[in-house]
Write a protein that holds these residues in place. Sequence first.
Motif, short mmCIF file in Angstrom:
data_model
loop_
_atom_site.label_atom_id
_atom_site.label_comp_id
_atom_site.label_asym_id
_atom_site.label_seq_id
_atom_site.Cartn_x
_atom_site.Cartn_y
_atom_site.Cartn_z
N GLY A 684 64.75 65.28 45.82
CA GLY A 684 65.68 64.56 45.42
C GLY A 684 65.11 63.11 44.94
N SER A 685 63.81 63.16 44.84
CA SER A 685 62.89 61.92 44.53
C SER A 685 62.68 62.11 43.06
CB SER A 685 61.44 62.09 45.30
OG SER A 685 60.94 62.89 45.27
N ARG A 686 62.32 61.12 42.25
CA ARG A 686 62.15 61.07 41.07
C ARG A 686 60.75 61.90 40.56
NH1 ARG A 686 59.30 55.60 38.90
NH2 ARG A 686 57.24 56.18 39.57
N VAL A 687 61.09 62.52 39.16
CA VAL A 687 59.90 63.18 38.59
C VAL A 687 59.73 62.67 37.42
CG1 VAL A 687 58.91 65.42 37.91
CG2 VAL A 687 60.45 65.16 40.20
N LEU A 688 58.56 62.02 36.98
CA LEU A 688 58.17 61.77 35.57
C LEU A 688 57.55 62.73 35.10
CD1 LEU A 688 57.05 58.08 36.36
CD2 LEU A 688 59.24 58.73 35.84
N LEU A 689 57.55 62.61 33.69
CA LEU A 689 56.92 63.77 32.88
C LEU A 689 55.58 64.08 33.00
CD1 LEU A 689 58.45 63.27 29.30
CD2 LEU A 689 58.76 65.36 30.95
N GLU A 690 54.68 62.87 33.30
CA GLU A 690 53.32 62.86 33.61
C GLU A 690 53.37 63.96 34.79
OE1 GLU A 690 53.84 58.79 31.54
OE2 GLU A 690 54.84 60.28 33.24
N GLU A 691 54.07 63.63 35.88
CA GLU A 691 53.77 64.76 36.91
C GLU A 691 54.31 65.92 36.85
OE1 GLU A 691 55.82 62.24 40.53
OE2 GLU A 691 56.41 61.24 39.08
N LEU A 692 55.35 66.21 36.22
CA LEU A 692 55.82 67.61 35.94
C LEU A 692 54.83 68.36 34.94
CD1 LEU A 692 58.34 69.33 35.92
CD2 LEU A 692 59.10 68.56 33.65
#
Length: 709
Positions: A684-692
């Motif tokens: 449920g924690s946010r995911v930014l594109l750089e992480e994905l």
Amino acid sequence: MTELSPRLAELARAYGVATEFWDWQGRHTQVSEETILAVLSALGVEAGSEEAVEAALLDVELAPWRRLVPPVVVTVEGRVPAVPVHVSPEDEATATLLLEDGSSRDVAVLSAEDAPAREVDGAPVERRVLALDESLPLGWHTLEVRAGDRRARTSLVVTPAAISLPEPLERPGSQSWGLMTQLYAMRSADSWGIGDLADLGDAGAWAAGLGADFVLVNPLHAAEPVPPIEPSPYLPTSRRFVSPLYIRVEDVPEVGYLSAAERQLVEWHADDARRYLDLDFIERDAVWMAKEAALRMIFRQRRSLRRARAFNAFVEREGQGLVDFATWCAIVQVHGTWWRQWPAELQDPRSTAVESFREKHAEEVEFHLWLQWILDEQLGRVQRDLLDTGMSLGVVADLAVGVHPDGADAWSLGEALARGVTVGAPPDQYNQMGQDWSQPPWRPDQLEELAYAPYRDMIRAALRHSGGLRVDHVLGLFRLWWIPQGMSPLHGTYVRYDHDAMIGILLLEAHRTGAVVIGEDLGTVEPGVREYLRDRGVMGTSILWFERDWDGDGGLLDPEQWRELCLATVTTHDLPPSAGYLQGVHVELRSRLGLLERPLEEELAEDARSREEVLADLRRRGLLRPGAAVPQQVEALHAFLTRTPAKLLGVSVSDLAGDTRVINQPGTDEEYPNWRVPLAGPDGSRVLLEELFTWRSARRLARTVNQGD
């Protein structure tokens, strides 16, 4: 229920209004007189008495005889169009065909053997026909007809019999995959609190490196220019124009002309907006306030001669439709978004008061013209960049069913949209209470009167910078569920459209850009519709959970039996991401919101049984090992898609992230934060594109559909 009088039923059918239908459970249903009268009223037909019904029937019968020629004729390439001409018997009629390429042809006017003269409004009228042939080229042509002292013009639209797939997809056995994303939710560290067009380009470039051929993005249609901003991309203020929320501010060329102090202000606004990346929900209002302040500052910078000419050319090309939209935005700044509560003189877009307002607020109007130009440039750049990466389609746009009842289109399109009714859906197995989408529908009679120009302009705008177009609820091009205001979705009825014209114009514009067309054909589908769409080259939509052998035992359809001409996916935005669906979060959510007709325990048991049936099938096919965890189940579901003949496979970005939260729960408004959930991971924690982009699990799922293993 009181039975309809035969003459009222006849009048309803003359206007394409259904007086009966069969529901999702196969039950025959009679439409109430109250509903019929309300829908006819929305079509401008008074039918409240026997005398009114008789007068309306006579009007609809005589309407074509009162016109020299019909307002529009839509035909198919290679077919001889039948164009009637209604003249006085003693008049000589002549006609000229003006082709779209600028050339012209004289056309003979012949007597119609099967149409004897009749009396119309006290005078004899004879029907004749134009002697056209099947060699007409595709395009929008004009017929000029002259008879006595009468002159008339009509549009002749020649459409493709079917559109072809792009060459890579035409090859036997070929299959391409791509991302499906809610752009607002797909954010990067550089986003101003909401996903934007630069993020779309980056996500597409990353996916292209993994073999993807397209990115299907939620509707980018324009929302309100002031808070509160409607969160649903499927309830826009306009379907022709784009939301400035998706602008990447730093990519506007005029940023280069900012002073050091102004640049600092832009950075301050950016930092303010990026604070919202850490919140649980998308904050459109706050983000837009920051982004708008920066954009107004950039708008005031000087433009080079080249840029000024490009802007003026854009405004000229988009014409009155763009000016109307920008004017609406400017009036909203003064009088609010509820245009039916504006001063009466401003409620008519063609009034002198509106023209005076536009002149008085010329700079504000220009600002909104400029925003659309910037969006057009950034969208065009994204599409060019994705095609340069080797994608065959690039961006696939999404077209919503309708617009907000108080939005720009509802104001500017006038009688082209019906009043007093809204669009929705009858009850079905997925929402047993029915749905009211609160959108005014196209009036089929007025679309014909306008030669489908508003519809054509909307389609052209959607296809300008995309390699494909997904049409939400494509069934609505055949018939729509109209709900009279004040009634529930249970008490609506279907209104029919000229689907040959609607589909034909869609295909003509897609043919011109080489785009694919994907119809979202889920829900209650009348017989023959899917076959019609297939024959004309329109791809369907197949969702794994819904693909069942309905003619047999109702079990999961074998992959070999799936249709070829479709976009095949595991999930859709009206269901949870696959990880959430596998855990039954949708059933519990629907229970909390009071959307179930059966007890929760019964629904949970049925849902678990249905999911287990699918998982067991995956295990039987060797795609899933016993005891596999949810991430492996998600991969196996996508591997199943590769065994189908489907030409396109879609992978939700939410599935790449392992998200479980529902994006949209149909049948709700404020009860659930629809369209405001940002991309998150399994916890449920946010995911930014750089992480994905760095996640092996995301790349592994992409390889599953790319390699078919």
